[in-house]
Design a protein around this motif. Structure first.
Motif, short mmCIF file in Angstrom:
data_model
loop_
_atom_site.label_atom_id
_atom_site.label_comp_id
_atom_site.label_asym_id
_atom_site.label_seq_id
_atom_site.Cartn_x
_atom_site.Cartn_y
_atom_site.Cartn_z
N UNK A 474 0.83 -1.21 0.00
CA UNK A 474 0.00 0.00 0.00
C UNK A 474 0.87 1.26 0.00
N UNK A 475 1.86 1.29 0.88
CA UNK A 475 2.72 2.47 0.95
C UNK A 475 3.52 2.65 -0.34
N UNK A 476 3.89 1.53 -0.98
CA UNK A 476 4.61 1.62 -2.25
C UNK A 476 3.73 2.28 -3.32
N UNK A 477 2.47 1.85 -3.38
CA UNK A 477 1.55 2.40 -4.38
C UNK A 477 1.32 3.89 -4.16
N UNK A 478 1.01 4.26 -2.91
CA UNK A 478 0.71 5.66 -2.62
C UNK A 478 1.96 6.54 -2.80
N UNK A 515 -2.99 18.95 -6.24
CA UNK A 515 -4.43 18.66 -6.35
C UNK A 515 -4.66 17.35 -7.10
N UNK A 516 -3.96 17.19 -8.22
CA UNK A 516 -4.11 15.95 -8.99
C UNK A 516 -3.60 14.75 -8.21
N UNK A 517 -2.55 14.97 -7.42
CA UNK A 517 -2.02 13.89 -6.61
C UNK A 517 -3.04 13.45 -5.56
N UNK A 518 -3.73 14.42 -4.93
CA UNK A 518 -4.72 14.08 -3.91
C UNK A 518 -5.80 13.17 -4.46
N UNK A 519 -6.30 13.51 -5.65
CA UNK A 519 -7.34 12.68 -6.25
C UNK A 519 -6.76 11.34 -6.69
N UNK A 523 -7.72 7.38 -5.86
CA UNK A 523 -7.96 6.41 -6.93
C UNK A 523 -7.03 5.21 -6.80
N UNK A 524 -5.77 5.46 -6.40
CA UNK A 524 -4.82 4.36 -6.21
C UNK A 524 -5.26 3.48 -5.05
N UNK A 525 -5.84 4.10 -4.00
CA UNK A 525 -6.36 3.32 -2.88
C UNK A 525 -7.49 2.40 -3.30
#
Length: 690
Positions: A474-478, A515-519, A523-525
Motif C-alpha cells: 500500500x505504501x509503495x503504491x501511494x 491537487x491531482x495527486x490528492x485525487x 484512486x490508487x487506494x
C-alpha cells in the motif's frame, strides 16, 4: 548566491578530476590537445575542410551586399551567339578585337584589360599588335606561365605568348596575370597568391595603370574576394556589352550611336574576354545557391573568369580590403573554446541541463564567423565547425574523467534519496550536499495527508506477515503516486502518508500537481482494494483511502542531530491537513481540501462543500471536494447555492437539497444538505455538533 553555487559545482568537478589518477589525467591532457588542434586547424583537416568551406560560402552568400549595377566597370564579351555567327570558336577572332580596340581607344576608358591569352599564332596578329601599340588608353593583356598555370598553358604556348608581349614593348600595353586562385573544391574564394616575377593580377594592373602608375593599389592582399549580389534580380552587377557592337564600323559611323557607345565606355574600366558556355567559367561561393537573380538572369551560377577580375576591380575601387585575424588570435580563440568545454564539464550538471549551455556555446561558435564577416573581417580560414568538434572532444574527455570516480557512489545515493524525494530534488541534493545541513525556513507549502480507513483494526485480525505485506504494498503504491506528481514524502505514520509540495524546490504548478495527486491517491487506494480482494477473498475488506489537502505556511528543513536527521515540515498547516483527512468521516467523502488549497490550483473540478469549524481551530474552513466526474452545470449551481447560505439560507438550502435529491448515491452531497441545516452564526458547521 548563484555565483557561490557555481563555484561549488566547479570545485566538486575539479575534486573528481584530481582523484582520477595520473594515467587518466594523462589521457585527458592528450585529448585536450587534440581538441585544441581540432578547434584551430579544421580548415586543413580532410574530414572538416569541406564543411568549413561550405559554411564560408553560405555566409558569403547570405551576407553579401546587394548593389545596383556598377557604373565604373563594363565587360565587353565574345558570347556563344557571336561565335556561331563567326563560325570560329577558338582562338577568338583577333581582327574583330583589333577593330573594337581602335574604336574604344577614342571613347575615354580609364583602362582596358584583355582577358584573352594570345598563345597561338593567328593571321590577324600583326594588325592586333599594331593597334595595341598605337593605343593611348592603358591596356593590360592576359599573361600566364607554366610555373604557376601548368594546367592551363604549355611551354610552346608560353613561348608564343612571350613573343607577343615582346612585340608590345615600349607601348602603353603591359602584361597582367589572369591566374585565379582556386582550392581543392575548385572554387575561387580568394585573391591569388603573389609570386615574384609574375605580372600583377589583371585587376591590379588596370587600377594601377589608371591611377597614375601606382605599383599596387591593394598591397600584398591575398584575402577573400568580396562578391556582391544584384539589387535588381534581372540586372547584373557588372554590365555586359557584345564586342561586335564596337567593331561595327558602319554602325559606329552614325554619330548618335557612337556617342551612346562612348557613354558606356567613358571613365570606366573595360574588361574584354569570353562569356562562353563551358569555357573559362569560375565557381564562386555563390555557385551552390539558386536565387531569384539566377532565375531572372541577373546572376550566373558559374560566371566567366573575366567577371571575377571585374569583381576584384570593384573591391579595390571601394578600398574593401578585408582584414584577417592574426594567427595568435585564432590560437587564443581555440584555447578559449577548449577552456569553455572544460569548465562546462566541471559543472557536473545533468544532461538536460547541459543542452541549453551547449546550444548557447554552439550558437556562439557558429555565429561569431557570421558576426565578423558582416563587419568586414575576412573569415576565409576562420574556424566554425572545428570549435564545435573541439568542444565536444574536450567536454567528453573532462566529463568522463571527472565523473568516473564518483559514478557508483552517485548512483547509490540517488537511489536512496529517490525513495522519499522526487528525482530532481534528489539530484539537487547530490549536486549540493550542503542542503542536508541542519536548518529550517518558513515556506508556503501544499500538504497532503492520507489514511487507510480501518486498517489498524483489520491488522489485528490477520497474520503479522500478511500485515507487513499489505502495508508495504500500500505504501509503495501511494508513494509512487506522490513522487510521480513531484511531491516530497514527509513521513509514514502507520498506514498514513504525509507529503508536501513547494519545498525544497518550489514550482509554479505545485498547486495543480498536488491537487491531482490528492485525487490520484484516492484512486490508487481504490485500485489497491481491488488488488487485495483478488489476492485472497478471505481477507477482511480493505477500507477507503481518505485524503486531506491544505495550503499554508510551515517550517521546512532538516531536523535532528549529528546521528540522524529528517527532512520534514512543521506547523499548523500539517495539522489542518490531518483534520481534513479525518473529517472525511463526517463529510461522508474521500478527499477534502481547504479553500486555501483549492484556490491555488488550476483544475476546475472543485465543488464547494460548505464551511466547518475543525477541532483545534478557531477559524472556520471553507471545504472543497474534487469531483471531476460531477456535471459542470450542477457544480456551478451547487457552488452558487453554498455561497448563498451566507445571505439567504433558506433559499440556498432548498437549492442544495434539490441538487442532492438528484444524486441519491452521492453521500458527500447528502451530508452537505444535512450539515447545512446546522450552522452557527458564522454560517459554519461545528465538528461534533448535532
Amino acid at each position: 548566491m548563484a555565483e557561490a553555487k557555481k563555484r561549488g559545482l566547479l570545485t566538486k568537478g575539479w575534486r573528481s578530476m584530481r582523484e582520477a589518477g595520473p594515467q587518466r589525467l594523462g589521457l585527458t591532457a592528450v585529448l585536450l590537445i587534440v581538441a585544441l588542434l581540432l578547434a584551430r586547424m579544421s580548415w586543413g583537416l580532410p574530414f572538416t575542410d569541406n564543411a568549413e568551406r561550405a559554411l564560408f560560402d553560405y555566409r558569403s552568400f547570405v551576407l553579401a551586399e546587394q548593389v545596383e549595377q556598377d557604373d565604373r566597370i563594363v565587360m565587353i564579351t565574345y558570347d556563344d551567339q557571336l561565335l556561331i555567327e563567326l563560325q570560329k570558336r577558338s582562338p577568338l577572332d583577333r581582327g574583330m578585337l583589333a577593330a573594337a580596340l581602335r574604336n574604344m581607344d577614342t571613347m575615354g576608358a580609364k583602362a582596358i584589360g584583355i582577358d584573352i591569352l594570345f598563345d597561338q599564332e593567328q593571321n590577324e596578329d600583326a594588325e592586333l599588335i599594331e593597334t595595341i601599340r598605337a593605343m593611348q588608353t592603358p591596356v593590360s593583356i592576359a599573361y600566364a606561365e607554366t610555373g604557376t598555370n601548368a594546367e592551363d598553358i604549355e611551354y610552346e604556348q608560353q613561348a608564343r605568348l612571350d613573343w607577343f608581349m615582346a612585340q608590345l614593348e615600349g607601348s602603353n600595353a603591359h602584361p597582367a596575370s589572369v591566374r585565379l586562385s582556386s582550392d581543392s573544391s575548385d572554387v575561387v574564394r580568394a585573391w591569388p597568391e603573389i609570386f615574384e616575377g609574375l605580372p600583377p593580377l589583371l585587376g591590379r594592373a588596370m587600377v594601377a595603370a589608371a591611377d597614375n602608375g601606382v605599383d599596387d593599389p591593394f598591397p600584398g592582399y591575398v584575402g577573400a574576394i568580396r562578391y556582391r549580389k544584384p539589387l535588381y534580380v534581372e540586372e547584373p552587377v557588372i554590365p555586359r556589352l557584345g564586342i561586335k557592337l564596337f567593331a561595327d564600323e558602319t554602325l559606329l559611323a552614325i554619330p548618335e550611336v557612337r556617342q551612346q557607345f562612348a557613354d558606356q565606355i567613358n571613365g570606366r574600366y573595360v574588361v574584354i574576354g569570353g562569356d562562353i558556355t563551358d569555357y573559362d567559367r569560375a565557381s564562386t561561393p555563390f555557385t551552390p545557391y539558386v536565387d531569384e537573380a539566377v532565375t531572372a538572369g541577373g546572376r550566373e551560377i558559374r560566371p566567366p573568369g573575366m567577371e571575377v577580375h571585374a569583381q576584384t576591380i570593384a573591391q579595390m575601387l571601394d578600398d574593401a580590403m578585408l582584414h584577417k585575424p592574426s594567427e595568435a588570435w585564432l590560437w587564443l580563440y581555440a584555447a578559449l573554446v577548449v577552456l569553455a568545454a572544460a569548465l562546462t564539464a566541471l559543472l557536473e550538471l545533468k544532461s538536460w541541463k547541459l543542452i541549453p549551455i551547449f546550444l548557447i556555446q554552439a550558437g556562439l561558435f557558429l555565429g561569431l564567423p557570421f558576426f565578423l564577416h558582416d563587419r568586414g573581417v575576412d573569415t576565409l580560414g576562420f574556424p566554425a565547425i572545428g570549435p564545435m568538434l573541439g568542444w565536444v572532444v574536450a567536454f567528453s574527455a573532462m566529463t568522463s574523467t571527472a565523473r568516473a570516480a564518483n559514478a557508483e557512489q552517485r548512483k547509490f545515493a540517488q537511489g536512496a534519496l529517490g525513495k522519499y524525494l522526487p528525482r530532481e530534488m534528489a539530484d539537487q541534493i547530490l549536486e549540493n550536499p550542503d542542503l542536508l545541513s541542519l536548518h529550517g525556513e518558513k515556506r508556503p507549502i501544499f500538504v497532503l495527508f492520507s489514511d487507510l480507513e480501518g486498517f489498524t483494526k483489520m491488522s489485528h485480525a490477520i497474520e503479522p506477515e500478511m500485515v507487513a505485506k499489505l502495508i508495504n504494498r500500500y505504501l509503495e503504491v501511494i508513494s509512487q503516486v506522490i513522487l510521480d506528481h513531484g511531491g516530497v514524502i514527509d513521513k509514514f505514520i502507520g498506514d498514513a502518508v504525509v507529503a508536501f509540495w513547494g519545498a525544497p524546490i518550489s514550482k509554479p504548478d505545485d498547486a495543480t500537481r498536488a491537487a491531482k495527486a490528492g485525487y490520484a491517491v484516492w484512486a490508487a487506494g481504490e485500485e489497491f482494494r481491488k488488488e487485495v480482494a483478488a489476492m485472497d477473498p478471505d481477507l477482511p475488506k480493505i477500507g477507503k483511502t481518505r485524503v486531506g489537502l491544505h495550503y499554508g505556511e510551515a517550517v521546512v528543513g532538516n531536523f535532528g542531530g549529528d546521528t540522524r536527521i529528517q527532512y520534514t515540515a512543521l506547523g499548523d498547516s500539517m495539522n489542518t491537513a490531518a483534520r481534513l483527512e479525518s473529517g472525511n468521516k463526517t463529510f461522508q467523502s474521500c478527499v477534502m481540501a481547504s479553500e486555501e488549497f483549492a484556490g491555488q490550483s488550476e483544475v476546475d473540478w472543485w465543488r464547494r462543500m460548505g464551511r466547518v469549524v475543525l477541532s483545534g481551530r478557531a477559524q472556520p474552513v471553507n471545504l472543497y471536494e474534487p469531483r471531476p466526474d460531477f456535471p459542470a452545470e450542477d457544480r456551478e449551481a451547487l457552488n452558487a447555492a453554498v455561497i448563498q447560505l451566507d445571505s439567504d439560507r433558506e433559499t440556498a438550502l432548498g437549492k442544495i437539497e434539490a441538487i442532492a435529491n438528484r444524486y441519491k448515491d452521492d453521500t458527500a452531497l447528502q451530508a452537505l444538505a444535512t450539515r447545512s441545516r446546522d450552522l452557527n452564526e458564522a454560517g459554519a458547521h461545528v465538528m461534533g455538533s448535532k
